[in-house]
Design a protein around this motif. Structure first.
Motif, PDB file in Angstrom:
ATOM      1  N   PHE A  15      57.542  33.957  35.527  1.00 36.68           N
ATOM      2  CA  PHE A  15      57.886  35.330  35.888  1.00 36.68           C
ATOM      3  C   PHE A  15      56.906  35.919  36.902  1.00 36.68           C
ATOM      4  O   PHE A  15      57.319  36.626  37.832  1.00 36.68           O
ATOM      5  CB  PHE A  15      57.928  36.224  34.640  1.00 36.68           C
ATOM      6  N   THR A  16      55.619  35.666  36.749  1.00 36.72           N
ATOM      7  CA  THR A  16      54.626  36.271  37.640  1.00 36.72           C
ATOM      8  C   THR A  16      54.839  35.852  39.093  1.00 36.72           C
ATOM      9  O   THR A  16      54.819  36.681  40.004  1.00 36.72           O
ATOM     10  CB  THR A  16      53.202  35.884  37.199  1.00 36.72           C
ATOM     11  N   VAL A  17      55.070  34.552  39.311  1.00 33.05           N
ATOM     12  CA  VAL A  17      55.295  34.093  40.688  1.00 33.05           C
ATOM     13  C   VAL A  17      56.638  34.596  41.200  1.00 33.05           C
ATOM     14  O   VAL A  17      56.783  34.905  42.383  1.00 33.05           O
ATOM     15  CB  VAL A  17      55.205  32.548  40.771  1.00 33.05           C
ATOM     16  N   ALA A  18      57.639  34.729  40.315  1.00 35.05           N
ATOM     17  CA  ALA A  18      58.925  35.296  40.730  1.00 35.05           C
ATOM     18  C   ALA A  18      58.769  36.750  41.151  1.00 35.05           C
ATOM     19  O   ALA A  18      59.364  37.189  42.146  1.00 35.05           O
ATOM     20  CB  ALA A  18      59.947  35.183  39.592  1.00 35.05           C
ATOM     21  N   ALA A  19      57.952  37.508  40.403  1.00 34.48           N
ATOM     22  CA  ALA A  19      57.711  38.906  40.756  1.00 34.48           C
ATOM     23  C   ALA A  19      57.010  39.017  42.106  1.00 34.48           C
ATOM     24  O   ALA A  19      57.360  39.862  42.939  1.00 34.48           O
ATOM     25  CB  ALA A  19      56.879  39.578  39.662  1.00 34.48           C
ATOM     26  N   ALA A  20      56.018  38.152  42.339  1.00 34.73           N
ATOM     27  CA  ALA A  20      55.309  38.170  43.622  1.00 34.73           C
ATOM     28  C   ALA A  20      56.239  37.785  44.767  1.00 34.73           C
ATOM     29  O   ALA A  20      56.236  38.412  45.836  1.00 34.73           O
ATOM     30  CB  ALA A  20      54.112  37.217  43.566  1.00 34.73           C
ATOM     31  N   ALA A  21      57.067  36.757  44.526  1.00 37.79           N
ATOM     32  CA  ALA A  21      58.008  36.331  45.562  1.00 37.79           C
ATOM     33  C   ALA A  21      59.030  37.414  45.849  1.00 37.79           C
ATOM     34  O   ALA A  21      59.407  37.639  47.015  1.00 37.79           O
ATOM     35  CB  ALA A  21      58.714  35.045  45.127  1.00 37.79           C
ATOM     36  N   MET A  22      59.503  38.112  44.815  1.00 39.49           N
ATOM     37  CA  MET A  22      60.458  39.208  45.012  1.00 39.49           C
ATOM     38  C   MET A  22      59.843  40.311  45.859  1.00 39.49           C
ATOM     39  O   MET A  22      60.474  40.811  46.807  1.00 39.49           O
ATOM     40  CB  MET A  22      60.903  39.766  43.655  1.00 39.49           C
ATOM     41  N   PHE A  23      58.614  40.694  45.546  1.00 44.63           N
ATOM     42  CA  PHE A  23      57.961  41.760  46.304  1.00 44.63           C
ATOM     43  C   PHE A  23      57.803  41.382  47.770  1.00 44.63           C
ATOM     44  O   PHE A  23      58.117  42.161  48.672  1.00 44.63           O
ATOM     45  CB  PHE A  23      56.597  42.073  45.685  1.00 44.63           C
ATOM     46  N   LEU A  24      57.340  40.171  48.030  1.00 47.80           N
ATOM     47  CA  LEU A  24      57.087  39.747  49.407  1.00 47.80           C
ATOM     48  C   LEU A  24      58.386  39.550  50.179  1.00 47.80           C
ATOM     49  O   LEU A  24      58.511  39.982  51.338  1.00 47.80           O
ATOM     50  CB  LEU A  24      56.268  38.455  49.401  1.00 47.80           C
ATOM     51  N   ALA A  25      59.377  38.897  49.554  1.00 46.73           N
ATOM     52  CA  ALA A  25      60.636  38.617  50.241  1.00 46.73           C
ATOM     53  C   ALA A  25      61.395  39.902  50.560  1.00 46.73           C
ATOM     54  O   ALA A  25      61.908  40.081  51.679  1.00 46.73           O
ATOM     55  CB  ALA A  25      61.507  37.688  49.398  1.00 46.73           C
ATOM     56  N   VAL A  26      61.469  40.830  49.609  1.00 48.90           N
ATOM     57  CA  VAL A  26      62.233  42.058  49.828  1.00 48.90           C
ATOM     58  C   VAL A  26      61.488  43.013  50.759  1.00 48.90           C
ATOM     59  O   VAL A  26      62.098  43.732  51.541  1.00 48.90           O
ATOM     60  CB  VAL A  26      62.583  42.732  48.485  1.00 48.90           C
ATOM     61  N   THR A  27      60.153  43.016  50.703  1.00 48.25           N
ATOM     62  CA  THR A  27      59.387  43.818  51.664  1.00 48.25           C
ATOM     63  C   THR A  27      59.667  43.345  53.082  1.00 48.25           C
ATOM     64  O   THR A  27      59.848  44.146  54.007  1.00 48.25           O
ATOM     65  CB  THR A  27      57.879  43.727  51.357  1.00 48.25           C
ATOM     66  N   ALA A  28      59.723  42.027  53.275  1.00 51.26           N
ATOM     67  CA  ALA A  28      60.062  41.472  54.590  1.00 51.26           C
ATOM     68  C   ALA A  28      61.451  41.907  55.019  1.00 51.26           C
ATOM     69  O   ALA A  28      61.664  42.347  56.169  1.00 51.26           O
ATOM     70  CB  ALA A  28      59.970  39.949  54.549  1.00 51.26           C
ATOM     71  N   GLN A  29      62.425  41.809  54.105  1.00 51.97           N
ATOM     72  CA  GLN A  29      63.793  42.213  54.427  1.00 51.97           C
ATOM     73  C   GLN A  29      63.886  43.702  54.720  1.00 51.97           C
ATOM     74  O   GLN A  29      64.612  44.126  55.633  1.00 51.97           O
ATOM     75  CB  GLN A  29      64.713  41.845  53.272  1.00 51.97           C
ATOM     76  N   ALA A  30      63.139  44.512  53.967  1.00 48.10           N
ATOM     77  CA  ALA A  30      63.183  45.959  54.170  1.00 48.10           C
ATOM     78  C   ALA A  30      62.595  46.354  55.521  1.00 48.10           C
ATOM     79  O   ALA A  30      63.147  47.204  56.228  1.00 48.10           O
ATOM     80  CB  ALA A  30      62.426  46.659  53.037  1.00 48.10           C
ATOM     81  N   MET A  31      61.474  45.749  55.895  1.00 46.09           N
ATOM     82  CA  MET A  31      60.886  46.022  57.209  1.00 46.09           C
ATOM     83  C   MET A  31      61.835  45.624  58.327  1.00 46.09           C
ATOM     84  O   MET A  31      62.065  46.366  59.284  1.00 46.09           O
ATOM     85  CB  MET A  31      59.555  45.277  57.361  1.00 46.09           C
ATOM     86  N   ALA A  32      62.407  44.428  58.213  1.00 39.47           N
ATOM     87  CA  ALA A  32      63.285  43.912  59.261  1.00 39.47           C
ATOM     88  C   ALA A  32      64.566  44.732  59.360  1.00 39.47           C
ATOM     89  O   ALA A  32      65.004  45.088  60.468  1.00 39.47           O
ATOM     90  CB  ALA A  32      63.608  42.447  58.985  1.00 39.47           C
ATOM     91  N   ALA A  33      65.188  45.036  58.223  1.00 41.14           N
ATOM     92  CA  ALA A  33      66.464  45.745  58.229  1.00 41.14           C
ATOM     93  C   ALA A  33      66.328  47.176  58.757  1.00 41.14           C
ATOM     94  O   ALA A  33      67.242  47.691  59.397  1.00 41.14           O
ATOM     95  CB  ALA A  33      67.052  45.757  56.818  1.00 41.14           C
TER      96      ALA A  33
END
Length: 398
Positions: A15-33
């Motif tokens: 779960f911890t690595v999934a939470a970190a991956a979610m934060f990083l991946a969605v932050t990237a998508q949010a900045m780009a979008a």
């Protein structure tokens, strides 16, 4: 909540690595979008028709890639579908820092930027396998936590992008997005969450009724997303053009909604439920419909500010309980359920992009709120009809 329950999520496998991956991946998508439209129009010089094609290509490839990679994951849980999505995101955002040709940008959108959005669903699927080993309550708590992290990323991403674009222009925004996606990829390989095969449990459910329940839930969530995206576009224009307020008011309204939305989602972490509460989900649609009715009937700036609380409550409830319902209806198919949830968002965004301008051209932007209220009401009605055919299972008596 006991101490062991409070820290149960941290101890859940992966779960911890999934939470970190979610934060990083969605932050990237949010900045780009947040700056994708400006990138296409201002730097690549796309016409309105070309912009529509650009956004449509990205959306279609995102839906297709999410469905395909989720199906592959469900057949045999492996790390590479998520790694591939994060890798193409890293590459795609990086190319956006240097590409100025409109046709090259469209190719990048179709081949790289669309498939990058599949990481959202795949992270849910990976986390679900580990959480299910710890009990249904903790699994629901973990799903709510991941959804809240995604919302936080959408608060942080655009704000960070706004800072970077003033300092390093588009290269700063998309360079940072590429770095976030790369960081998620590195975290994935360094900590390697366990790939747990979820055993499908066969339920005695009439096939026709079950299929209709799934379709009703997916269609209801798609209608919710159409209303959400159409309403967001209309809100910005009505506040500035009809009410004479400023862009600052628009930003404050969205920030207020995001803050309350995170609080609502946090309640699902503190008070987790073992099953999706369908009555609460229908109530969420009713609250969302009430939000649109209030801003349509009383178009005052103060009312719009206060109504953001209703909007946030509706979004928070539907996002959390909607995901839980799809997972509950798809036992042993975490990837498919997460993909269906993500694709309801993608499809809603695609339809809203086309429908908003067409509807507003004929009836005006204020009338969009009334249409969104009707869409939300119909979404709740679909869930009620689906519940009659496939009722919520009763908990066994102790």
């Amino acid at each position: 909540m006991s101490l062991s329950e409070r820290y149960g999520l941290i101890r859940a496998p992966g779960f911890t690595v999934a939470a970190a991956a979610m934060f990083l991946a969605v932050t990237a998508q949010a900045m780009a979008a947040s700056y994708m439209t400006l990138l296409a129009v201002e730097r690549a010089g796309m016409s309105p028709f070309e912009l529509g094609m650009f956004l449509t290509l990205s959306g279609i490839s995102g839906i297709s890639a999410t469905s395909l990679l989720a199906r592959i994951f469900d057949n045999r849980p492996r790390l590479w579908p998520l790694a591939l999505s994060l890798a193409v995101g890293t590459w795609g955002y990086g190319l956006c820092t240097i590409i100025v040709d409109r046709w090259m940008l469209m190719i990048v959108a179709f081949l790289l930027l669309g498939p990058a959005t599949a990481s959202f669903a795949l992270i849910y699927a990976i986390a679900k396998g580990g959480l299910d080993q710890c009990g249904s309550a903790l699994a629901a708590q973990g799903m709510a936590a991941l959804r809240m992290i995604a919302s936080l990323s959408w608060v942080i991403g655009p704000a960070l992008g706004a800072l970077l674009i003033h300092v390093w222009s588009y290269a700063g925004v998309y360079g940072a997005a590429s770095c976030c996606s790369l960081a998620g990829l590195v975290a994935l390989f360094v900590f390697r969450p366990p790939m747990i095969l979820v055993v499908t449990t066969k339920e005695k459910v009439p096939p026709v009724a079950f299929r209709w329940t799934m379709k009703a839930a997916a269609l209801a969530l798609t209608l919710f997303n159409i209303a959400m995206f159409m309403g967001s576009t209309a809100l910005s224009i009505v506040v500035v053009n009809d009410l004479g307020a400023s862009e600052r008011d628009v930003g404050l309204m969205f920030s207020l909604c995001a803050a309350v939305e995170v609080i609502v989602m946090a309640l699902f972490i503190v008070l987790p439920s073992k099953r999706a509460n369908r009555s609460l989900l229908v109530a969420g649609f009713a609250i969302f419909s009430l939000y649109f009715l209030s801003v349509a009937l009383i178009p005052l700036l103060q009312v719009l500010y206060g109504a953001q609380i209703l909007r946030a409550i509706g979004i928070g409830i539907i996002s959390i309980v909607g995901m839980l319902l799809l997972q509950e209806l798809s036992p042993g198919r975490a990837g498919a359920a997460s993909a269906l949830f993500a694709n309801a968002t993608n499809a809603g965004w695609l339809v809203a992009g086309i429908a908003t301008g067409t509807w507003a051209e004929i009836f005006g932007y204020r009338s969009v709120f009334g249409l969104c209220a009707a869409l939300s009401f119909f979404g709740g009605a679909l869930l009620i009809s689906g519940s009659f055919l496939h009722p919520e299972p009763k908990s066994p008596r102790p």
